[in-house]
Scaffold this active site. Structure first.
Site, PDB file in Angstrom:
ATOM      1  N   SER A  29       0.997  -1.106   0.288  1.00 50.46           N
ATOM      2  CA  SER A  29       0.172  -0.219  -0.253  1.00 50.46           C
ATOM      3  C   SER A  29       0.701   1.285   0.233  1.00 50.46           C
ATOM      4  O   SER A  29       1.631   1.771   0.684  1.00 50.46           O
ATOM      5  CB  SER A  29      -0.935  -0.577   1.405  1.00 50.46           C
ATOM      6  OG  SER A  29      -1.814  -1.048   1.111  1.00 50.46           O
ATOM      7  N   HIS A  60      -3.879   0.844  -4.910  1.00 55.41           N
ATOM      8  CA  HIS A  60      -2.973  -0.931  -5.752  1.00 55.41           C
ATOM      9  C   HIS A  60      -3.809  -0.581  -6.738  1.00 55.41           C
ATOM     10  O   HIS A  60      -5.194  -0.637  -7.167  1.00 55.41           O
ATOM     11  CB  HIS A  60      -3.729  -2.081  -4.825  1.00 55.41           C
ATOM     12  CG  HIS A  60      -3.300  -2.053  -3.149  1.00 55.41           C
ATOM     13  ND1 HIS A  60      -2.035  -3.208  -2.975  1.00 55.41           N
ATOM     14  CD2 HIS A  60      -3.473  -2.138  -2.708  1.00 55.41           C
ATOM     15  CE1 HIS A  60      -1.455  -3.037  -2.143  1.00 55.41           C
ATOM     16  NE2 HIS A  60      -2.506  -1.802  -1.325  1.00 55.41           N
ATOM     17  N   HIS A  82      -5.718  -8.992  -1.183  1.00 53.94           N
ATOM     18  CA  HIS A  82      -5.835  -9.345   0.974  1.00 53.94           C
ATOM     19  C   HIS A  82      -6.282  -9.979   0.880  1.00 53.94           C
ATOM     20  O   HIS A  82      -7.839 -10.346   0.490  1.00 53.94           O
ATOM     21  CB  HIS A  82      -5.985  -7.689   0.989  1.00 53.94           C
ATOM     22  CG  HIS A  82      -4.555  -6.589   1.151  1.00 53.94           C
ATOM     23  ND1 HIS A  82      -4.662  -6.033  -0.402  1.00 53.94           N
ATOM     24  CD2 HIS A  82      -3.434  -6.646   1.096  1.00 53.94           C
ATOM     25  CE1 HIS A  82      -3.786  -5.052   0.100  1.00 53.94           C
ATOM     26  NE2 HIS A  82      -2.809  -5.494   0.938  1.00 53.94           N
ATOM     27  N   TYR A  84      -8.171  -9.816   3.811  1.00 49.73           N
ATOM     28  CA  TYR A  84      -9.513  -9.388   3.893  1.00 49.73           C
ATOM     29  C   TYR A  84     -10.314  -8.423   2.876  1.00 49.73           C
ATOM     30  O   TYR A  84     -11.634  -8.214   3.024  1.00 49.73           O
ATOM     31  CB  TYR A  84      -9.411  -7.753   5.085  1.00 49.73           C
ATOM     32  CG  TYR A  84      -8.622  -7.016   4.410  1.00 49.73           C
ATOM     33  CD1 TYR A  84      -8.936  -5.836   3.577  1.00 49.73           C
ATOM     34  CD2 TYR A  84      -7.317  -6.985   4.386  1.00 49.73           C
ATOM     35  CE1 TYR A  84      -8.166  -5.275   2.444  1.00 49.73           C
ATOM     36  CE2 TYR A  84      -6.160  -5.746   3.909  1.00 49.73           C
ATOM     37  CZ  TYR A  84      -7.236  -4.994   3.394  1.00 49.73           C
ATOM     38  OH  TYR A  84      -6.256  -3.711   2.176  1.00 49.73           O
ATOM     39  N   GLU A  85     -10.043  -8.587   1.995  1.00 49.19           N
ATOM     40  CA  GLU A  85     -11.180  -8.457   0.409  1.00 49.19           C
ATOM     41  C   GLU A  85     -12.167  -8.969   0.395  1.00 49.19           C
ATOM     42  O   GLU A  85     -12.617  -9.015  -0.310  1.00 49.19           O
ATOM     43  CB  GLU A  85     -10.497  -7.383  -0.657  1.00 49.19           C
ATOM     44  CG  GLU A  85      -9.027  -6.814  -0.065  1.00 49.19           C
ATOM     45  CD  GLU A  85      -8.568  -6.664  -1.790  1.00 49.19           C
ATOM     46  OE1 GLU A  85      -9.310  -5.857  -3.216  1.00 49.19           O
ATOM     47  OE2 GLU A  85      -7.528  -6.733  -1.502  1.00 49.19           O
ATOM     48  N   ALA A 112       2.901  -1.557   3.740  1.00 52.89           N
ATOM     49  CA  ALA A 112       2.992  -1.134   4.752  1.00 52.89           C
ATOM     50  C   ALA A 112       2.232  -1.459   6.275  1.00 52.89           C
ATOM     51  O   ALA A 112       1.354  -2.526   6.405  1.00 52.89           O
ATOM     52  CB  ALA A 112       1.968   0.220   4.282  1.00 52.89           C
ATOM     53  N   MET A 215      -1.683  -6.800   7.237  1.00 53.11           N
ATOM     54  CA  MET A 215      -2.180  -7.618   6.815  1.00 53.11           C
ATOM     55  C   MET A 215      -1.949  -8.151   5.672  1.00 53.11           C
ATOM     56  O   MET A 215      -2.745  -8.667   4.778  1.00 53.11           O
ATOM     57  CB  MET A 215      -4.163  -6.466   6.702  1.00 53.11           C
ATOM     58  CG  MET A 215      -4.225  -6.000   7.737  1.00 53.11           C
ATOM     59  SD  MET A 215      -5.390  -4.409   7.593  1.00 53.11           S
ATOM     60  CE  MET A 215      -5.492  -3.301   8.571  1.00 53.11           C
ATOM     61  N   SER A 216      -0.515  -8.124   5.670  1.00 53.94           N
ATOM     62  CA  SER A 216      -0.374  -9.451   4.402  1.00 53.94           C
ATOM     63  C   SER A 216       0.499  -9.940   4.135  1.00 53.94           C
ATOM     64  O   SER A 216       1.342  -9.866   4.952  1.00 53.94           O
ATOM     65  CB  SER A 216       0.109  -8.341   2.908  1.00 53.94           C
ATOM     66  OG  SER A 216       0.968  -7.192   3.513  1.00 53.94           O
ATOM     67  N   ASN A 239       2.550   4.275  10.470  1.00 54.12           N
ATOM     68  CA  ASN A 239       1.735   4.494  11.416  1.00 54.12           C
ATOM     69  C   ASN A 239       2.560   3.985  13.109  1.00 54.12           C
ATOM     70  O   ASN A 239       2.948   2.471  12.897  1.00 54.12           O
ATOM     71  CB  ASN A 239       0.701   4.341  11.299  1.00 54.12           C
ATOM     72  CG  ASN A 239      -0.134   3.475  11.622  1.00 54.12           C
ATOM     73  OD1 ASN A 239       0.567   2.657  10.504  1.00 54.12           O
ATOM     74  ND2 ASN A 239      -0.403   2.428  12.187  1.00 54.12           N
ATOM     75  N   HIS A 251      -6.464   5.484   7.253  1.00 55.58           N
ATOM     76  CA  HIS A 251      -5.781   5.185   5.861  1.00 55.58           C
ATOM     77  C   HIS A 251      -4.863   5.905   5.179  1.00 55.58           C
ATOM     78  O   HIS A 251      -4.211   5.563   4.616  1.00 55.58           O
ATOM     79  CB  HIS A 251      -6.748   3.869   4.504  1.00 55.58           C
ATOM     80  CG  HIS A 251      -6.566   3.463   3.859  1.00 55.58           C
ATOM     81  ND1 HIS A 251      -5.227   1.987   3.678  1.00 55.58           N
ATOM     82  CD2 HIS A 251      -6.718   3.503   2.246  1.00 55.58           C
ATOM     83  CE1 HIS A 251      -5.288   2.009   2.063  1.00 55.58           C
ATOM     84  NE2 HIS A 251      -5.757   2.290   1.531  1.00 55.58           N
TER      85      HIS A 251
HETATM   86  N1  HPA Z   1      -1.849  -1.893  11.978  1.00 53.53           N
HETATM   87  C1  HPA Z   1      -2.528  -3.831  10.715  1.00 53.53           C
HETATM   88  N2  HPA Z   1      -2.190  -2.659   9.529  1.00 53.53           N
HETATM   89  C2  HPA Z   1      -1.026  -1.738   8.592  1.00 53.53           C
HETATM   90  C3  HPA Z   1      -1.808  -0.621  10.316  1.00 53.53           C
HETATM   91  C4  HPA Z   1      -2.037  -1.047  11.723  1.00 53.53           C
HETATM   92  O1  HPA Z   1      -0.748  -0.062  12.543  1.00 53.53           O
HETATM   93  N3  HPA Z   1      -0.489   0.407   9.478  1.00 53.53           N
HETATM   94  C5  HPA Z   1      -0.494  -0.187   8.528  1.00 53.53           C
HETATM   95  N4  HPA Z   1      -1.289  -1.374   7.800  1.00 53.53           N
END
Ligand code: HPA
Length: 278
Positions: A29, A60, A82, A84-85, A112, A215-216, A239, A251
């Site tokens: 991402s 993406h 992903h 989650y999609e 990310a 998440m990947s 973050n 996001h």
């Molecule tokens: N948590 C989960 N996935 C992420 C985060 C997070 O803080 N930042 C970027 N992808």
């Protein structure tokens, strides 16, 4: 689900780009810009590739880019699938197995991630040394395809130590040229998402030994190692984990940090690809 196999996808890709590919790259991402710099690029939207799903998440692009980076032939996944999609794990790892079918020997996974380690500030990069699979499912569940790899693959050294060293050497060289960025190393914990974590969850994952959450990456790393590829993972820390900064997580912030580090990230990636070579 498609009846097409990763071998069908590889055959199709070869019909569009016939040179051998030893290294494949997955861009996470906000990190898609690297694909714009591939030379003599052949770009194939995922929907044209037999068996590929489509990427739906913002940030993406959803295409495979084949060409040269640092003089090396590469296949670059600009956008990934992903869990989650709503994709099945089989769809998530389909491109990975396509790379294996294309004869790739190396896979570079980027993402990310949120930091659980106060030494890893937003804007820094983290070379992945190991992972925790907290997605609740293993992508190799189900009948084993022996043509890819064994039923019970070893995961002791899933992220190649030699590749980690290359990243650290090249990051040091970039920093010596005056670029301000920091590279750390640590354990990546994969969660299914799509929610970000609660502060209590972040405290739990920190206790479990995670340095970053995302998440990947883990499904692809497992599938690649199963198929005998050497794997490198790099996280862009976008973050601090929930509850660690006093701010909520957006996001947009994840995408903005990707944008901010993209110069140094692209340079690191291309140096690393140059070192890994053909
Ligand atoms: N948590 C989960 N996935 C992420 C985060 C997070 O803080 N930042 C970027 N992808």
């Amino acid at each position: 689900m498609s009846t097409k196999s990763p071998r069908d996808a590889a055959e199709f890709i070869r019909s569009r780009f016939s040179e051998p590919i030893s290294t494949a790259v997955v861009l996470g991402s906000g990190l898609g810009a690297f694909a714009d710099e591939i030379e003599d690029a052949v770009r194939i939207p995922y929907e044209e590739i037999p068996g590929f799903a489509r990427s739906t998440v913002e940030g993406h692009a959803g295409q495979l880019v084949l060409g040269k980076a640092a003089g090396v032939n590469v296949a670059v996944q600009q956008g990934r699938f992903h869990f989650y999609e709503g994709y099945e794990m089989e769809q998530v790892i389909f491109p990975t197995r396509t790379f294996a079918s294309l004869g790739a020997k190396n896979l570079i996974l980027t993402n990310a991630a949120g930091s659980l380690n106060t030494d890893l500030r937003p804007g820094s990069l983290m070379v992945i040394t190991d992972h925790l699979n907290c997605m609740g499912v293993n992508p190799l569940r189900g009948k084993n395809d022996d043509s890819f790899g064994p039923r019970f693959p070893d995961m002791t050294e899933i992220y190649d130590r030699g590749f980690q060293q290359i990243v650290e050497d090249e990051a040091a060289a970039i920093a010596a040229n005056g670029a301000a960025f920091s590279l750390g190393r640590g354990v990546y914990c994969a969660l299914s998402g799509p929610t970000y974590e609660t502060p209590a969850e972040i405290r739990m994952y920190r206790l479990l030994g995670a340095d970053a959450v995302g998440m990947s990456t883990v499904p692809e790393a497992i599938a690649a190692r199963h198929a005998g590829l050497r794997v490198l993972g790099i996280s862009c820390i976008t973050n601090l984990g929930a509850g660690l900064s006093g701010e909520i997580i957006h996001h947009a912030e994840v995408m903005e940090t990707g944008e901010r580090v993209k110069g140094v990230f692209k340079e690191l990636l291309s140096r690393v690809i140059g070192r890994i070579g053909n």
